[in-house]
Design an enzyme around this catalytic site. Structure first.
Site, PDB file in Angstrom:
ATOM      1  CG  ASP A  21      -2.160   0.850   1.001  1.00 46.48           C
ATOM      2  OD1 ASP A  21      -3.160   0.671   1.697  1.00 46.48           O
ATOM      3  OD2 ASP A  21      -2.104   1.722   0.104  1.00 46.48           O
TER       4      ASP A  21
HETATM    5  C1  GLC Z   1      -4.326   4.328  -0.096  1.00 46.94           C
HETATM    6  C2  GLC Z   1      -5.208   3.197   0.372  1.00 46.94           C
HETATM    7  C3  GLC Z   1      -5.376   2.110  -0.645  1.00 46.94           C
HETATM    8  C4  GLC Z   1      -5.310   2.702  -2.036  1.00 46.94           C
HETATM    9  C5  GLC Z   1      -3.896   3.198  -2.244  1.00 46.94           C
HETATM   10  C6  GLC Z   1      -3.690   3.810  -3.637  1.00 46.94           C
HETATM   11  O1  GLC Z   1      -3.527   4.774   0.954  1.00 46.94           O
HETATM   12  O2  GLC Z   1      -4.901   2.587   1.614  1.00 46.94           O
HETATM   13  O3  GLC Z   1      -6.620   1.470  -0.374  1.00 46.94           O
HETATM   14  O4  GLC Z   1      -5.630   1.724  -3.001  1.00 46.94           O
HETATM   15  O5  GLC Z   1      -3.517   4.138  -1.251  1.00 46.94           O
HETATM   16  O6  GLC Z   1      -4.432   4.976  -3.741  1.00 46.94           O
END
Ligand code: GLC
Length: 713
Positions: A251
């Site tokens: 993430d």
């Molecule tokens: C965010 C979220 C995740 C998302 C990613 C890309 O922090 O936790 O769910 O897909 O970043 O945007």
């Protein structure tokens, strides 16, 4: 390309090119374009918003550099959070789960993918399949609720939908993210492996079985080992036990955060721990780019692990057909957006997601000539689309007020009375109250603005924000008949609303088409069929409260009174697991939802009372629509395993079916329950079927079911 072709390509790659495939960067910057040309960047996130125009052309511009200018011509992935719709938003996933309609959820994901794909996006970071049992957690909005089976079924449906329409999907956030202590996002999670395997992992395994191409490791510390550095969950279980051969992406910044967690001393150790754990691609931070070469040179890292990671990335690109067809048609993005078909899917999804929680006969509205519409969420397009709606097309949002104005045959007076859901200014109440007094019926639209749920947006108090309760009290004093429609990203504390309103419709954040769906339900052109995918607490102090709880050694007897009367001796009889000041049961139970008709269940029969490994039994019940309107019922099947090598939930959702019946009609509804559905991870954390007594439940809500005993032998 065959797997061998990919291997041959891998052999030709330089180390910087391999590391480039393990990196995903944010935004279409010149620096990123240069890295693409040098083969040092293989994935781009958030290349832009559709309303900038020419997004497909922008993707193609980056893609042309990757395919035609870089040395090896490896195409790019373009990632975007297409969570519940793209330009046409669907209800938030928690609302979609309330429909108990996995076919519709699949259709919705496919519709979203068609819209996003037309804009060049070929990878979505959905479905989010985190079991969520804490409504304080803002991301419960993004989940499919508290039950593993629901998250598994809806998650797999979204995987099929997205990927069937040409977008790689991503099961997230792996794993246990929804168990954040205190319901605070990114917080620590303590989940014994047995509980992890029985509750939090099954939805991810279901997505893997559905062919999900990517998985996203999470932010949370899991039992002292952050999930983006956790070899048990990623390399041993996901890639080992389940045989997942797609890619794992961290993430946003989660590799860097291994340092913040205190799990890595520096960037080099963070990169080493993440790659060893099985994180194949780093999202937006650059520890891999910075440290992998040195880690290989030092021998801390092996090229085998790097090659495995790169192969997984190449495999996903290959499965998307990007080597053969890397480009998207330009200038036709709008042709795929907001089509009638997509809007119809979004409308059905909104209609089926609404849950009727109370109705003393007020709904559907009848004999109403003067209708008062009151509240900050009656006409708030940007709020009703909910969290993760960055690509929502606000101009096409149909609000409840707009829909009522179009379809209600009578006079409508509208007073928001509050500017937003958090507004505390009560100066505009008088007009609204006066309108309610004059009207034959009043509908209030209360709840949460979109920003109050979603990532990092957690709440310790689950009341109606701002002065909404004061507004409710004031209007209820004068309204002849009052319906409250709630738009929210989570369960709210509903006690006062339940006392004052004649009817309550829970609409979650219903998306672009939510207004028409709500208006049809209020006016009786549609009949509510939604059921709760999550339990509602009486108060925050009761959290976590959920159906799949354990019995404890001292359960509270059914119907036990709350509290201990004054004068009771200090050592009263009946010490049980209860509260002195609150019912132990949820305020609204999992699976609960009313209709405009009544459904009756009778004649539960099992095809056999004993079943052994590999066998199955059929459970049948007669369902009757005993009311005077055609309607759909969500028939739910639960089980309870009464004694096992680890304690088991009081109830587990195992299956569900939507059944349409005309007024007065009956039918037999049959489920096939296999022993595979009775397996669980035992005290040794092995998947096992254990002999013993079970109870099977079938009904229209978890607390009100017919039941029958059977045994596994
Ligand atoms: C965010 C979220 C995740 C998302 C990613 C890309 O922090 O936790 O769910 O897909 O970043 O945007």
């Amino acid at each position: 390309m065959t797997e061998q072709d990919l291997s041959n390509l891998l052999q030709r790659m330089t180390l910087p090119e391999k590391i480039g495939q393990m990196y995903s960067a944010h935004a279409p910057t010149d620096e990123n374009l240069k890295m693409v040309e040098e083969g040092r960047l293989g994935t781009l996130l958030n290349i832009g918003h559709w309303n900038e125009g020419g997004l497909a052309a922008r993707c193609n511009r980056f893609q042309r550099v990757a395919v035609e200018k870089s040395r090896l011509g490896i195409p790019l992935l373009f990632g975007r959070d297409v969570i519940h719709g793209y330009r046409t938003t669907l209800p938030i996933p928690l609302g979609q789960a309330a429909s108990f309609d996995e076919a519709l959820v699949e259709e919705g994901a496919a519709a979203a993918a068609r819209e996003a794909r037309a804009h060049g996006q070929n990878w979505t970071f959905a479905p989010m399949v985190d079991v969520s049992r804490d409504p304080r957690w803002g991301r419960i909005a993004e989940s499919c609720g508290e039950e593993p089976e629901m998250n598994a079924r809806m998650g797999a449906a979204m995987v099929r939908g997205f990927q069937g329409a040409g977008m790689a999907s991503c099961a997230k956030h792996y794993a246990g993210y929804g168990a954040a202590e205190a319901g605070r996002d990114y917080n620590t999670t303590w989940i014994p492996e047995n509980h992890l395997r029985n509750v939090y992992l099954p939805p991810f395994e279901a997505c893997v079985k559905a062919g999900v191409k990517t998985v996203m490791s999470a932010f949370n510390d899991l039992n002292g080992v952050p999930t983006s550095g956790n070899a048990l969950t990623i390399r041993q279980i996901l890639k080992g036990e389940w045989g997942f051969n797609g890619l794992v992406v961290s993430d946003w910044g989660a590799v860097d955060e291994l340092i913040t967690h205190g799990y890595a001393a520096d960037g080099a150790e963070a990169a080493l721990r993440a790659i060893r754990a099985g994180v194949d691609m780093e999202m937006v931070t650059t520890q891999y780019e910075t440290h992998v070469e040195k880690l290989l040179a030092s021998g801390a890292l092996t090229m085998t692990l790097v090659d495995d990671a790169v192969m997984r990335v190449l495999r996903v690109k290959n499965e998307l057909g990007l080597f053969e067809n890397p480009y998207v048609p330009e200038g036709v993005e709008d042709e795929n957006a907001n089509t009638a078909a997509t809007r119809a899917i979004a409308r059905r999804a909104a209609e089926e997601s609404c849950v009727l929680l109370k109705n003393d006969g007020l709904l559907p509205l009848a004999n109403v000539k003067r209708l008062a519409v009151i509240g900050p969420l009656a006409d708030a397009p940007e709020e009703q689309v909910g969290c993760w709606s960055m690509d929502a097309e606000y101009a096409t949002v149909v609000t409840p007020l707009a829909a009522l104005r179009e379809t209600f045959d009578g006079d409508i007076s509208y007073f928001p009375a509050l500017k937003t859901s958090r507004d505390t200014d009560e100066s505009q109440f008088a007009e609204a109250v006066a309108a309610a007094e004059k009207a034959d019926a009043t509908v209030m639209f209360l709840g949460e603005e979109a920003l109050l749920s979603g990532e990092a947006h957690c709440r310790a108090y689950l009341d109606f924000p701002g002065a909404q309760t004061q507004l409710l009290e004031a209007v209820a004093k004068k309204a002849k008949r009052l319906c409250v429609v709630v738009m929210a990203g989570r369960p709210l504390i509903m006690g006062r609303v339940a006392e004052l309103a004649n009817a309550i419709l829970y609409a979650w954040h219903p998306g672009n088409m939510g207004g028409g769906a709500v208006a049809d339900l209020l006016l009786g052109r549609a009949v509510p069929s939604g059921k709760l995918p999550v339990s509602f607490p009486h108060c925050e102090g009761q959290i976590p409260v959920y159906m799949g709880r354990r019995n404890t050694g001292r359960p509270t007897p059914e119907g036990a009174r709350v509290g201990v009367p004054p004068g009771t001796p200090l050592d009263p009889k009946g010490f049980t697991s209860t509260y002195m000041d609150c019912d132990v049961n949820p305020f609204y139970e999992f699976g609960f939802g009313l209709s405009y008709t009544t459904f009756e269940y009778a004649g539960l029969e099992l095809s056999r009372a004993r079943v052994s490994a590999g066998g199955s039994l059929a459970a049948s019940v007669t369902l009757r629509n005993a009311g005077n309107c055609d309607a759909t019922e969500v028939v739910q099947l639960y089980i309870r395993d009464h004694a096992a090598s680890v304690t088991r939930p009081l109830k587990e959702l195992k299956d569900f079916k939507r059944v349409f019946l005309k007024a007065g009609e009956s039918c037999r509804v049959t489920f096939e329950l296999t022993t595979g559905q009775l397996e669980f991870y035992n005290a040794e954390n092995r998947l096992a079927l254990e002999p013993g007594a079970f109870t099977l439940f079938i009904g229209g809500a978890s607390p009100s079911c017919l039941s029958a005993a059977f045994a596994v032998v």
